[in-house]
Scaffold this motif. Structure first.
Motif, short mmCIF file in Angstrom:
data_model
loop_
_atom_site.label_atom_id
_atom_site.label_comp_id
_atom_site.label_asym_id
_atom_site.label_seq_id
_atom_site.Cartn_x
_atom_site.Cartn_y
_atom_site.Cartn_z
N ASN A 141 1.26 -1.20 0.02
CA ASN A 141 -0.16 0.18 -0.14
C ASN A 141 0.74 1.04 0.17
N LEU A 143 0.38 4.39 0.89
CA LEU A 143 0.23 4.98 2.24
C LEU A 143 1.83 4.92 3.12
N TYR A 256 -8.28 -24.87 0.41
CA TYR A 256 -8.59 -23.66 0.69
C TYR A 256 -10.00 -23.14 1.08
#
Ligand SMILES: Cc1cc2nc3c(=O)[nH]c(=O)nc-3n(C[C@H](O)[C@H](O)[C@H](O)COP(=O)(O)OP(=O)(O)OC[C@H]3O[C@@H](n4cnc5c(N)ncnc54)[C@H](O)[C@@H]3O)c2cc1C
Length: 313
Positions: A141, A143, A256
């Protein structure tokens, strides 16, 4: 290709391209619409192109004006063999399976640019394609770059206890954290296997911090890696043992499924996957935009002909 939303957007895109190509009279335009390029031959790229290829070929029976040979699925991969995280043998197996199903694999090639009409490759070729999907690496990310603590490779540096050095009370885990692995001298890879265990270790270390007891270092070795190749085939390496074909695909689905939270969710998905074994793929397009009446709430204009329920929104 990163999120479930991306997968739904790609699915809608495939249907939109088929719809347009079905009514397209010009051969070059149809070729353009029916060419799909996936950049990156890692897990995400291989699973994406395998899924797209199956989806489009199953849908073709509803689009009689699109010849089967007009569909081009191209996987561009910089290495010699796809799925470099697995063994060369499994990578070759995956290549063979995909090529048998019509996928073109461009090895030792990179996508160098994306244009309005397609992509340019490092070997000098240009591919006229209306759809390109990027799976050649995701970035942490952005950020994170704005944080004042130490950042390397776009990720927050932490110590073996998952603490951010120099910032008491700040901890980081998962894809955003660069967690050292003392057994290899490198860093733990950004996978869900690691992120989930880091979360648990962090919770315990926080308790230890509050109680003043000793904290434990994060330590974990990847248990295995699996990829689905579509049509009930797959490749897997679990605890160092290689699997391929139906067994690997079955393991992929079972593992999964077992990872899904709550029994209710597991059952819902298991039933859905069982229908999938019996019936062909559901080709209904999912509309993702909000209806005007709903997104604009009570101020939405309602015409005379609108059904009364719209007035109540
Ligand atoms: C296509 C693909 C396939 C993958 N397959 C596998 C696999 O088979 N096995 C495996 O182990 N790993 C797999 N991974 C990796 C795995 O998804 C990640 O390692 C794992 O999800 C990391 O967990 P996380 O909690 O750190 O981050 P994420 O799961 O990315 O969660 C981060 C969350 O933070 C939210 N967020 C972002 N910005 C902000 C903000 N500013 N404020 C608040 N919230 C914010 C996001 O919306 C998201 O919900 C795959 C990844 C991709 C892209």
């Amino acid at each position: 290709m990163k999120s479930l939303g991306d997968a739904i957007a790609i699915r809608n895109r495939l249907l939109a391209q088929l719809e347009e190509a079905e009514t397209e009279c010009g051969a070059p335009n149809r070729d353009h619409l029916m060419t799909f390029v996936v950049a990156g031959g890692g897990f995400a790229g291989v699973e994406t192109i395998a899924g797209m290829n199956d989806f489009v070929h199953q849908a073709l029976k509803f689009y009689p004006h699109i010849p089967r040979e007009k569909v081009r699925m191209i996987l561009v991969h910089p290495g010699e063999v796809i799925l470099p995280e697995l063994s060369e043998k499994l990578g070759r197996y995956a290549e063979r399976k995909l090529e048998e199903r019509g996928v073109e694999i461009r090895r030792k090639t990179k996508v160098t640019c994306v244009t309005d009409t397609g992509v340019c490759l490092s070997d000098g070729t240009e591919i006229d394609a209306a759809t390109i999907i990027w799976t050649a690496g995701t970035q942490p990310n952005p950020l994170l770059k704005s944080l004042p603590c130490k950042i390397e490779k776009g990720r927050v540096c932490v110590d073996e206890f998952l603490r951010v050095p120099g910032w008491p009370g700040v901890w980081a885990v998962g894809d955003c954290a660069l967690v050292p692995d003392p057994s290899t001298g490198k860093f733990h890879p950004p996978t869900a296997q690691h992120a989930m265990r880091q979360g648990k270790r962090l919770a315990r270390n926080l308790l230890s911090e509050l109680r003043g007891s000793p904290k434990k270092a994060f330590s974990f070795k990847t248990l295995g890696q699996l990829a689905s190749l579509g049509r009930r085939t797959g490749v897997a390496n679990i605890l160092g043992v290689n699997f391929s074909g139906f067994v690997a695909w079955w393991l992929w689905r079972t593992i999964y499924l077992s990872k899904l939270p709550r029994l209710e969710k597991k059952l819902r998905v298991a039933v859905d996957w069982t229908w999938d074994l019996i019936f062909s793929k559901d080709l209904v397009k999912f509309l993702t935009q909000k209806g005007v009446a709903i997104s604009e709430g009570p101020v939405a204009e309602v015409s005379e002909e609108s059904p009364p329920r719209l007035k109540a929104v």
